[in-house]
Motif scaffolding. Sequence first.
Motif, PDB file in Angstrom:
ATOM      1  N   LEU A  30      36.534   9.190  53.703  1.00 15.57           N
ATOM      2  CA  LEU A  30      35.202   9.652  54.095  1.00 15.57           C
ATOM      3  C   LEU A  30      34.457   8.652  54.978  1.00 15.57           C
ATOM      4  O   LEU A  30      33.510   9.020  55.672  1.00 15.57           O
ATOM      5  CB  LEU A  30      34.359   9.959  52.857  1.00 15.57           C
ATOM      6  CG  LEU A  30      34.830  11.139  52.009  1.00 15.57           C
ATOM      7  CD1 LEU A  30      34.010  11.237  50.732  1.00 15.57           C
ATOM      8  CD2 LEU A  30      34.761  12.438  52.801  1.00 15.57           C
ATOM      9  N   ASN A  31      34.872   7.389  54.948  1.00 20.86           N
ATOM     10  CA  ASN A  31      34.171   6.346  55.691  1.00 20.86           C
ATOM     11  C   ASN A  31      35.000   5.739  56.823  1.00 20.86           C
ATOM     12  O   ASN A  31      34.633   4.696  57.370  1.00 20.86           O
ATOM     13  CB  ASN A  31      33.700   5.245  54.728  1.00 20.86           C
ATOM     14  CG  ASN A  31      32.578   5.736  53.846  1.00 20.86           C
ATOM     15  OD1 ASN A  31      31.437   5.806  54.279  1.00 20.86           O
ATOM     16  ND2 ASN A  31      32.907   6.117  52.628  1.00 20.86           N
ATOM     17  N   GLY A  32      36.100   6.383  57.171  1.00 19.83           N
ATOM     18  CA  GLY A  32      36.907   5.913  58.295  1.00 19.83           C
ATOM     19  C   GLY A  32      37.524   4.548  58.085  1.00 19.83           C
ATOM     20  O   GLY A  32      37.613   3.754  59.023  1.00 19.83           O
ATOM     21  N   VAL A  33      37.954   4.287  56.871  1.00 19.32           N
ATOM     22  CA  VAL A  33      38.573   3.004  56.532  1.00 19.32           C
ATOM     23  C   VAL A  33      40.070   3.212  56.355  1.00 19.32           C
ATOM     24  O   VAL A  33      40.499   4.140  55.678  1.00 19.32           O
ATOM     25  CB  VAL A  33      37.955   2.427  55.233  1.00 19.32           C
ATOM     26  CG1 VAL A  33      38.645   1.155  54.812  1.00 19.32           C
ATOM     27  CG2 VAL A  33      36.459   2.201  55.403  1.00 19.32           C
ATOM     28  N   GLU A  34      40.863   2.353  56.966  1.00 16.02           N
ATOM     29  CA  GLU A  34      42.317   2.423  56.845  1.00 16.02           C
ATOM     30  C   GLU A  34      42.773   1.557  55.664  1.00 16.02           C
ATOM     31  O   GLU A  34      42.528   0.347  55.648  1.00 16.02           O
ATOM     32  CB  GLU A  34      42.975   1.913  58.131  1.00 16.02           C
ATOM     33  CG  GLU A  34      44.481   1.862  58.062  1.00 16.02           C
ATOM     34  CD  GLU A  34      45.085   1.164  59.268  1.00 16.02           C
ATOM     35  OE1 GLU A  34      46.217   0.680  59.138  1.00 16.02           O
ATOM     36  OE2 GLU A  34      44.428   1.084  60.316  1.00 16.02           O
ATOM     37  N   VAL A  35      43.425   2.176  54.705  1.00 16.76           N
ATOM     38  CA  VAL A  35      43.935   1.428  53.555  1.00 16.76           C
ATOM     39  C   VAL A  35      45.281   0.821  53.928  1.00 16.76           C
ATOM     40  O   VAL A  35      46.216   1.531  54.277  1.00 16.76           O
ATOM     41  CB  VAL A  35      44.086   2.339  52.311  1.00 16.76           C
ATOM     42  CG1 VAL A  35      44.740   1.570  51.166  1.00 16.76           C
ATOM     43  CG2 VAL A  35      42.741   2.890  51.892  1.00 16.76           C
ATOM     44  N   GLN A  36      45.366  -0.497  53.889  1.00 14.00           N
ATOM     45  CA  GLN A  36      46.607  -1.179  54.232  1.00 14.00           C
ATOM     46  C   GLN A  36      47.556  -1.286  53.045  1.00 14.00           C
ATOM     47  O   GLN A  36      48.754  -1.172  53.209  1.00 14.00           O
ATOM     48  CB  GLN A  36      46.317  -2.569  54.788  1.00 14.00           C
ATOM     49  CG  GLN A  36      45.664  -2.507  56.146  1.00 14.00           C
ATOM     50  CD  GLN A  36      45.669  -3.847  56.821  1.00 14.00           C
ATOM     51  OE1 GLN A  36      45.402  -4.873  56.191  1.00 14.00           O
ATOM     52  NE2 GLN A  36      45.972  -3.847  58.102  1.00 14.00           N
ATOM     53  N   ARG A  37      46.979  -1.558  51.862  1.00 11.33           N
ATOM     54  CA  ARG A  37      47.818  -1.631  50.671  1.00 11.33           C
ATOM     55  C   ARG A  37      46.954  -1.555  49.425  1.00 11.33           C
ATOM     56  O   ARG A  37      45.744  -1.694  49.479  1.00 11.33           O
ATOM     57  CB  ARG A  37      48.709  -2.863  50.664  1.00 11.33           C
ATOM     58  CG  ARG A  37      48.014  -4.185  50.493  1.00 11.33           C
ATOM     59  CD  ARG A  37      49.042  -5.331  50.531  1.00 11.33           C
ATOM     60  NE  ARG A  37      48.484  -6.566  50.120  1.00 11.33           N
ATOM     61  CZ  ARG A  37      48.014  -7.496  50.936  1.00 11.33           C
ATOM     62  NH1 ARG A  37      48.020  -7.307  52.219  1.00 11.33           N
ATOM     63  NH2 ARG A  37      47.523  -8.618  50.460  1.00 11.33           N
ATOM     64  N   ILE A  38      47.634  -1.335  48.310  1.00 10.48           N
ATOM     65  CA  ILE A  38      46.975  -1.263  47.008  1.00 10.48           C
ATOM     66  C   ILE A  38      47.490  -2.427  46.174  1.00 10.48           C
ATOM     67  O   ILE A  38      48.703  -2.628  46.065  1.00 10.48           O
ATOM     68  CB  ILE A  38      47.273   0.075  46.313  1.00 10.48           C
ATOM     69  CG1 ILE A  38      46.729   1.229  47.166  1.00 10.48           C
ATOM     70  CG2 ILE A  38      46.680   0.100  44.908  1.00 10.48           C
ATOM     71  CD1 ILE A  38      47.180   2.594  46.711  1.00 10.48           C
ATOM     72  N   CYS A  39      46.566  -3.188  45.612  1.00  5.52           N
ATOM     73  CA  CYS A  39      46.919  -4.331  44.775  1.00  5.52           C
ATOM     74  C   CYS A  39      46.402  -4.079  43.371  1.00  5.52           C
ATOM     75  O   CYS A  39      45.324  -3.516  43.183  1.00  5.52           O
ATOM     76  CB  CYS A  39      46.300  -5.604  45.332  1.00  5.52           C
ATOM     77  SG  CYS A  39      46.893  -6.026  46.975  1.00  5.52           S
ATOM     78  N   HIS A  40      47.171  -4.534  42.387  1.00  4.74           N
ATOM     79  CA  HIS A  40      46.837  -4.245  41.000  1.00  4.74           C
ATOM     80  C   HIS A  40      47.099  -5.445  40.102  1.00  4.74           C
ATOM     81  O   HIS A  40      48.146  -6.077  40.187  1.00  4.74           O
ATOM     82  CB  HIS A  40      47.691  -3.059  40.521  1.00  4.74           C
ATOM     83  CG  HIS A  40      47.522  -2.753  39.073  1.00  4.74           C
ATOM     84  ND1 HIS A  40      46.361  -2.218  38.562  1.00  4.74           N
ATOM     85  CD2 HIS A  40      48.360  -2.917  38.030  1.00  4.74           C
ATOM     86  CE1 HIS A  40      46.509  -2.065  37.246  1.00  4.74           C
ATOM     87  NE2 HIS A  40      47.703  -2.493  36.905  1.00  4.74           N
ATOM     88  N   ASP A  41      46.119  -5.758  39.256  1.00  6.37           N
ATOM     89  CA  ASP A  41      46.295  -6.755  38.198  1.00  6.37           C
ATOM     90  C   ASP A  41      46.509  -6.000  36.894  1.00  6.37           C
ATOM     91  O   ASP A  41      45.603  -5.312  36.416  1.00  6.37           O
ATOM     92  CB  ASP A  41      45.064  -7.663  38.075  1.00  6.37           C
ATOM     93  CG  ASP A  41      45.170  -8.913  38.920  1.00  6.37           C
ATOM     94  OD1 ASP A  41      46.275  -9.498  38.960  1.00  6.37           O
ATOM     95  OD2 ASP A  41      44.168  -9.301  39.542  1.00  6.37           O
ATOM     96  N   PRO A  42      47.705  -6.101  36.311  1.00  6.71           N
ATOM     97  CA  PRO A  42      48.019  -5.323  35.112  1.00  6.71           C
ATOM     98  C   PRO A  42      47.444  -5.885  33.820  1.00  6.71           C
ATOM     99  O   PRO A  42      47.439  -5.207  32.803  1.00  6.71           O
ATOM    100  CB  PRO A  42      49.542  -5.345  35.070  1.00  6.71           C
ATOM    101  CG  PRO A  42      49.923  -6.594  35.778  1.00  6.71           C
ATOM    102  CD  PRO A  42      48.864  -6.812  36.824  1.00  6.71           C
ATOM    103  N   ASP A  43      46.940  -7.112  33.858  1.00 10.10           N
ATOM    104  CA  ASP A  43      46.432  -7.751  32.642  1.00 10.10           C
ATOM    105  C   ASP A  43      44.934  -7.981  32.797  1.00 10.10           C
ATOM    106  O   ASP A  43      44.495  -8.638  33.732  1.00 10.10           O
ATOM    107  CB  ASP A  43      47.155  -9.082  32.435  1.00 10.10           C
ATOM    108  CG  ASP A  43      46.738  -9.799  31.175  1.00 10.10           C
ATOM    109  OD1 ASP A  43      45.778  -9.363  30.505  1.00 10.10           O
ATOM    110  OD2 ASP A  43      47.371 -10.815  30.849  1.00 10.10           O
TER     111      ASP A  43
END
Length: 105
Positions: A30-43
């Motif tokens: 909706l805001n014209g932002v390109e997502v390069q990657r998704i990062c996740h902290d599992p703990d």
Amino acid sequence: MKKAIIYTRTSPDLVSVRTQIVACKLFAKLNGVEVQRICHDPDENNHKVLLDLLRNSKSECWDCILILDPSVLSDDICTFLKYREKFNLSGKRIFSVVNYKEENK
């Protein structure tokens, strides 16, 4: 177009990681932002991935981090503000997609 990293964290106090990702992707679209990657902290008590993002933020070519809300970075507001300031000093912004208010550009 802004380039973003979506950051998620697992915690009993947070909504599911899937919901965090969906909300951030919708915000990006909706805001014209390109997502390069998704990062996740599992703990919930270990922010290794977040600290890696911070450590490498000056040399990486993304503009902002998308999070669902401030509690994704920390349940403590002082810690959230500390992280936000450190990212700001490296030229990166943090956008909380649930509480987003557009600032003057």
